[in-house]
Scaffold this active site. Sequence first.
Site, mmCIF file in Angstrom:
data_model
loop_
_atom_site.group_PDB
_atom_site.id
_atom_site.type_symbol
_atom_site.label_atom_id
_atom_site.label_comp_id
_atom_site.label_asym_id
_atom_site.label_seq_id
_atom_site.Cartn_x
_atom_site.Cartn_y
_atom_site.Cartn_z
ATOM 1 N N LYS A 10 6.396 -4.353 0.401
ATOM 2 C CA LYS A 10 4.924 -4.960 -0.197
ATOM 3 C C LYS A 10 4.941 -6.445 0.035
ATOM 4 O O LYS A 10 5.933 -7.016 -0.151
ATOM 5 C CB LYS A 10 4.778 -4.242 -1.437
ATOM 6 C CG LYS A 10 4.858 -2.805 -1.570
ATOM 7 C CD LYS A 10 4.306 -2.235 -2.816
ATOM 8 C CE LYS A 10 4.335 -0.540 -2.852
ATOM 9 N NZ LYS A 10 3.845 -0.194 -4.292
ATOM 10 N N TYR A 50 -4.690 4.225 0.031
ATOM 11 C CA TYR A 50 -4.342 4.482 -1.270
ATOM 12 C C TYR A 50 -5.547 5.627 -1.909
ATOM 13 O O TYR A 50 -5.750 5.530 -3.055
ATOM 14 C CB TYR A 50 -4.099 3.405 -2.155
ATOM 15 C CG TYR A 50 -2.789 2.670 -2.012
ATOM 16 C CD1 TYR A 50 -1.517 3.426 -2.551
ATOM 17 C CD2 TYR A 50 -2.572 1.542 -1.222
ATOM 18 C CE1 TYR A 50 -0.282 2.825 -2.258
ATOM 19 C CE2 TYR A 50 -1.307 0.964 -1.279
ATOM 20 C CZ TYR A 50 -0.145 1.695 -1.607
ATOM 21 O OH TYR A 50 1.111 1.331 -1.636
ATOM 22 N N ASN A 113 5.748 -3.686 -7.115
ATOM 23 C CA ASN A 113 7.147 -3.124 -7.143
ATOM 24 C C ASN A 113 7.836 -3.085 -5.920
ATOM 25 O O ASN A 113 8.544 -2.293 -5.697
ATOM 26 C CB ASN A 113 6.962 -1.626 -7.803
ATOM 27 C CG ASN A 113 6.267 -0.815 -6.981
ATOM 28 O OD1 ASN A 113 5.710 -1.188 -6.116
ATOM 29 N ND2 ASN A 113 5.764 0.618 -7.602
HETATM 30 P P1 CMP Z 1 3.691 3.435 -4.969
HETATM 31 O O1 CMP Z 1 4.664 4.294 -5.614
HETATM 32 O O2 CMP Z 1 3.989 2.779 -3.776
HETATM 33 O O3 CMP Z 1 2.172 4.006 -4.564
HETATM 34 C C1 CMP Z 1 1.181 3.557 -5.636
HETATM 35 C C2 CMP Z 1 1.411 2.321 -6.530
HETATM 36 O O4 CMP Z 1 0.429 2.243 -7.545
HETATM 37 C C3 CMP Z 1 2.444 2.208 -6.940
HETATM 38 O O5 CMP Z 1 3.722 2.377 -5.961
HETATM 39 C C4 CMP Z 1 2.432 0.887 -7.712
HETATM 40 O O6 CMP Z 1 2.340 -0.213 -6.960
HETATM 41 C C5 CMP Z 1 0.883 1.307 -8.286
HETATM 42 N N1 CMP Z 1 0.913 1.773 -9.590
HETATM 43 C C6 CMP Z 1 1.126 2.884 -10.234
HETATM 44 N N2 CMP Z 1 1.100 2.848 -11.412
HETATM 45 C C7 CMP Z 1 0.490 1.748 -11.759
HETATM 46 C C8 CMP Z 1 0.061 1.197 -12.853
HETATM 47 N N3 CMP Z 1 0.043 1.711 -14.135
HETATM 48 N N4 CMP Z 1 -0.515 -0.054 -12.946
HETATM 49 C C9 CMP Z 1 -0.675 -0.907 -11.778
HETATM 50 N N5 CMP Z 1 -0.189 -0.345 -10.518
HETATM 51 C C10 CMP Z 1 0.289 0.932 -10.661
#
Ligand code: CMP
Length: 139
Positions: A10, A50, A113
Site C-alpha cells: 500500500k 473497495y 496497514n
Molecule cells: P485490507 O484488509 O487490506 O482491506 C480493507 C481495509 O480497510 C483494511 O485493509 C484497512 O486498511 C481498512 N480498514 C479496516 N478497518 C478500518 C478502520 N477501523 N479504520 C480505518 N481503516 C480500516
Amino acid sequence: MSNRTFTMIKPDAVEHGHIGSILEKINSAGFKIIAMKYTKLSLEKAEKFYEVHSERPFFNELVTFMSRGPIVAAILEKENAVEDFRKLIGSTNPAEAKEGTIRNLYATSMGENAVHGSDSDENAAIEGSFHFNSSEILS
Ligand code: CMP
C-alpha cells in the site's frame, strides 16, 4: 483450497521505502510472484476495488489513502496461498499483529496497514483480475 492470492503493497509502505523488504519476506515465505505491477489507483478505481466496504465509516479515509500514491499489486502462488499469506501479513490492526509479521514490522495504523491480502479464494480471483489481464499472469 486455491493456490493463489492477491496482494498490494500500500501507499504508506511504498512511501517509507519498504517495497524491497516486503517482497523479500514474501519470497522467503515460499510465495511465487506470477504477476506484478507498480501502479497508482485513481480515486474511482480505489472506490471500485473497495466497493464491498462502501457503507463502512472508514470508506472515504480508505479510498483517499489507497489513491494517494503508488502501490505494488501482485498475484502470488503457493499451496494454501490465501490462509498462509494472511498469517504472513498479520492482523488488520498492527497493534494486534504477531511479531515478525509484515504488518507488525511495517504498518502504522489500522488504516495505513502496509499490505493487503485477499480474505478468500473467491476474492483472490476477483481482485487479481481487477488488476491483471490473463496475458499478464505468468505461472
Ligand atoms: P485490507 O484488509 O487490506 O482491506 C480493507 C481495509 O480497510 C483494511 O485493509 C484497512 O486498511 C481498512 N480498514 C479496516 N478497518 C478500518 C478502520 N477501523 N479504520 C480505518 N481503516 C480500516
